[in-house]
Design an enzyme around this catalytic site. Sequence first.
Site, PDB file in Angstrom:
ATOM      1  N   SER A  33     100.433   0.240 -70.312  1.00 49.91           N
ATOM      2  CA  SER A  33      99.776   0.002 -71.598  1.00 49.91           C
ATOM      3  C   SER A  33      99.583   1.334 -72.308  1.00 49.91           C
ATOM      4  O   SER A  33     100.285   2.310 -72.020  1.00 49.91           O
ATOM      5  CB  SER A  33      98.443  -0.718 -71.369  1.00 49.91           C
ATOM      6  OG  SER A  33      97.935  -1.224 -72.577  1.00 49.91           O
ATOM      7  N   ASN A  34      98.676   1.405 -73.260  1.00 48.21           N
ATOM      8  CA  ASN A  34      98.438   2.650 -73.994  1.00 48.21           C
ATOM      9  C   ASN A  34      96.977   2.743 -74.395  1.00 48.21           C
ATOM     10  O   ASN A  34      96.181   1.857 -74.077  1.00 48.21           O
ATOM     11  CB  ASN A  34      99.370   2.736 -75.216  1.00 48.21           C
ATOM     12  CG  ASN A  34      99.149   1.579 -76.157  1.00 48.21           C
ATOM     13  OD1 ASN A  34      98.076   1.419 -76.730  1.00 48.21           O
ATOM     14  ND2 ASN A  34     100.162   0.729 -76.307  1.00 48.21           N
TER      15      ASN A  34
END
Length: 224
Positions: A33-34
């Site tokens: 993810s980020n």
Amino acid sequence: AAKLLTEPFLAGRSVLITAGPTREFWDPVRFLSNRSSGKMGYALAAAVAEAGAQVTLISGPVALDVPPGVHRIQVESAQQMCDATLAQVAVMDILIACAAVADYRPTKQAAQKIKKTDQGLTLALERTTDILEQLANLADKPFIVGFAAETERLEINAYRKLKLKGLDMIAANWVQGGQGFEADDNALTVLWPGGKVELPRTSKTQLARALIKLIAEYYHAKGS
Ligand code: CTP
Ligand code: CA
């Protein structure tokens, strides 16, 4: 008591907003993810609702409450966000793509939790679909506003995305130090073909209101 914050300058319009990160799972408990917190996208949804529009918010996993009057659709992966956006976009007047969509996902998703070994592990990744590029060739497109988070050459990179993705407008922000992701404030450089406005650093709530005013101005100027 606070008075009404804005006039309903988007009354009768339908606005779609994407927000937050996506998660790309490689086994049932692990994902890529980020750093996106979703704060900017949710602030935009609140500002658009204040402006009198019907708001649909397609959101990746975030720890935020749904703003009043906003219809939220929750998704996890880039593919789910893409499918949800394509399903909604035909009836929308404006699309604001604020989500930090993963560009890559693991090529395989294991059905069971992967057990550790004494060896290292290499993950193979493949591209996700670019949602805005999918929309670029649509016949009856809404007014589309993209975002660009950059660590270098902010304007050059953002302008390239504006052109490549056939956007009406792009809001670019620096990711550096505490700025850009997770923070409660931000600054934006807003570009469109033939114009530019700097929205100086302020709370994401105020910044969202300023950006929505600008979007509405150019949306109406385009004769929509
Ligand atoms: N975007 C999208 N679908 C993706 C990736 C990005 O619709 N799979 C959208 C984002 O929501 C944003 C815009 O495209 O509005 C720009 O995203 P950004 O990550 O800055 O640009 P990319 O085109 O992915 O290029 P790069 O990450 O290499 O800078
Ligand atoms: Ca990207």
